[in-house]
Design an enzyme around this catalytic site. Structure first.
Site, PDB file in Angstrom:
ATOM      1  CG  ASN A 231      22.325   6.327 -17.147  1.00 12.72           C
ATOM      2  OD1 ASN A 231      23.270   6.612 -15.527  1.00 12.72           O
ATOM      3  ND2 ASN A 231      21.645   6.643 -17.486  1.00 12.72           N
TER       4      ASN A 231
ATOM      5  CG  ASN B  32      20.985  14.748 -18.511  1.00 11.01           C
ATOM      6  OD1 ASN B  32      21.180  13.581 -18.505  1.00 11.01           O
ATOM      7  ND2 ASN B  32      20.166  15.402 -18.148  1.00 11.01           N
TER       8      ASN B  32
ATOM      9  CB  CYS C 265      26.795  10.845 -15.876  1.00 17.14           C
ATOM     10  SG  CYS C 265      26.044   9.684 -15.611  1.00 17.14           S
ATOM     11  N   GLY C 266      27.851   9.308 -12.517  1.00 17.11           N
ATOM     12  CA  GLY C 266      28.445   7.961 -11.920  1.00 17.11           C
ATOM     13  C   GLY C 266      28.895   7.174 -12.880  1.00 17.11           C
TER      14      GLY C 266
ATOM     15  CG  ASN D 258      24.861  15.134 -10.617  1.00 16.52           C
ATOM     16  OD1 ASN D 258      24.403  14.793  -9.447  1.00 16.52           O
ATOM     17  ND2 ASN D 258      23.822  14.532 -11.905  1.00 16.52           N
TER      18      ASN D 258
ATOM     19  CG  HIS E 182      21.329  14.073  -6.375  1.00 14.67           C
ATOM     20  ND1 HIS E 182      20.089  12.961  -7.430  1.00 14.67           N
ATOM     21  CD2 HIS E 182      22.365  13.122  -7.698  1.00 14.67           C
ATOM     22  CE1 HIS E 182      21.340  12.693  -8.679  1.00 14.67           C
ATOM     23  NE2 HIS E 182      22.356  13.656  -8.490  1.00 14.67           N
TER      24      HIS E 182
ATOM     25  CG  ASN F 183      19.342  15.353 -11.177  1.00 10.94           C
ATOM     26  OD1 ASN F 183      19.042  14.642 -12.009  1.00 10.94           O
ATOM     27  ND2 ASN F 183      20.877  15.753 -10.732  1.00 10.94           N
TER      28      ASN F 183
ATOM     29  CD  GLU G 222      20.500  10.810 -15.131  1.00 12.26           C
ATOM     30  OE1 GLU G 222      20.834  10.648 -14.994  1.00 12.26           O
ATOM     31  OE2 GLU G 222      19.709   9.444 -15.094  1.00 12.26           O
ATOM     32  NE  ARG G 223      21.051  18.311 -13.562  1.00 19.91           N
ATOM     33  CZ  ARG G 223      21.428  19.069 -13.614  1.00 19.91           C
ATOM     34  NH1 ARG G 223      21.488  20.624 -12.383  1.00 19.91           N
ATOM     35  NH2 ARG G 223      22.963  18.300 -13.562  1.00 19.91           N
TER      36      ARG G 223
ATOM     37  CB  CYS H  47      21.255   8.112 -11.046  1.00 15.77           C
ATOM     38  SG  CYS H  47      21.478   9.422 -11.341  1.00 15.77           S
TER      39      CYS H  47
ATOM     40  N   GLY I  22      22.393   9.350  -7.894  1.00 16.06           N
ATOM     41  CA  GLY I  22      21.243   9.259  -7.260  1.00 16.06           C
ATOM     42  C   GLY I  22      22.258   8.119  -6.943  1.00 16.06           C
TER      43      GLY I  22
END
Length: 272
Positions: free
Chosen positions: A13, A65, A74-75, A149, A151, A182, A200-201, A209, A212
């Site tokens: 990612n 994004n 975002c992890g 975010n 999910h 997501n 992913e959105r 993700c 995620g």
């Protein structure tokens, strides 16, 4: 004037990171973010990450994004920023302040606490987020959780058998999710192991993700399917997710710097 960037990734990612903590960056809008993220005419990435000074933490992290939309968390990007910083750091995001710390296994991130209320996801109307009474073809009764975010997670026999390229955008943009969503499809392999794919959105099907993985692990734990520490295997590699007794989520995994470069902001419509 040229702008320096660092290309990084977490399990595939990938990110373009612009560091404005000590050197002022020109204003960036969604159009510039999308232009930089374009893999044919830009640098190419899933997310553009912009670092800025913070009044409440060691730095502020903004995340865009690939479609130019700005998102809360975002992890994988947080792990990348932790690697770039090189030591423990508190990072301000739109979802709140998170902490990143180098460890033997890579970077460990304290992601905060999950939220399950329907209006915290958010959904368009009230429903049980533990087993939502909705379906999109073979994907039924998901869990919804916000981990910074939003999910939605579907537990299936084989995530690789799901046509995510078709169902992912259909679910992401469903009116049930006013801020989009997501989309995660996951299989429980053991009490400590999950296999996961993520749409992913704003970015599409992704190799990894971090949020995620956190959301899926928490959803599985809420349903009693796994223990409170699990390994989540994504196409790009594995992350370890722990849900502590105090409610905090800890994500641990690798991050990598790929290369560094610079660009002329005028090439991407950025006014200096």
């Amino acid at each position: 004037m040229r702008i320096d960037f660092t290309k990084m990734h977490g399990l595939g990612n990938d990110f373009v990171v612009l560091d404005g903590r000590e050197r002022l960056l020109p204003p960036l809008d969604s159009g510039a973010a999308a232009a930089l993220a374009n893999r044919h005419t830009g640098i190419g990435c899933d997310q553009l990450v912009v670092l800025e000074p913070s009044q409440i933490a060691d730095m502020r992290m903004r995340i865009f994004n690939a479609d130019g939309s700005e998102v809360e968390a975002c992890g994988n990007a947080t792990r990348a920023v932790g690697l770039l910083h090189g030591r423990s750091a508190r990072i301000e995001t739109l979802a709140g302040v998170v902490s990143a710390c180098p460890v033997e296994a890579g970077i460990s991130v304290e992601m905060g606490t999950p939220r399950f209320d329907w209006d915290a996801i958010p959904l368009s109307y009230p429903m049980d987020t533990h087993a939502m009474p909705v379906a999109w073809e073979e994907l039924t009764n998901p869990v919804a959780v916000n981990v910074g975010n939003p999910h939605v997670i579907f537990f299936v026999a084989d995530p690789h058998a799901i046509d995510m390229s078709r169902l992912g955008p259909m679910i992401e943009t469903d009116p049930l999710f006013p801020e989009r969503i997501n989309v995660n499809v996951a299989a429980i392999v053991a009490r400590d192991a999950i296999v996961l794919r993520v749409w992913e959105r704003g970015a599409g099907l992704t190799r990894a993700c971090g949020t995620g993985a956190c959301a899926t692990a928490i959803g599985a734990m809420k349903r009693g399917l796994v223990d409170r520490r699990v390994t989540v295997a994504l196409p790009g590699g594995a992350l370890v997710i722990e849900w502590r007794e105090d409610g905090g989520i800890v994500m641990t995994g690798p991050a990598t710097e790929a290369f560094r470069g610079s660009f002329d902001p005028a090439d991407f419509g950025i006014v200096v």
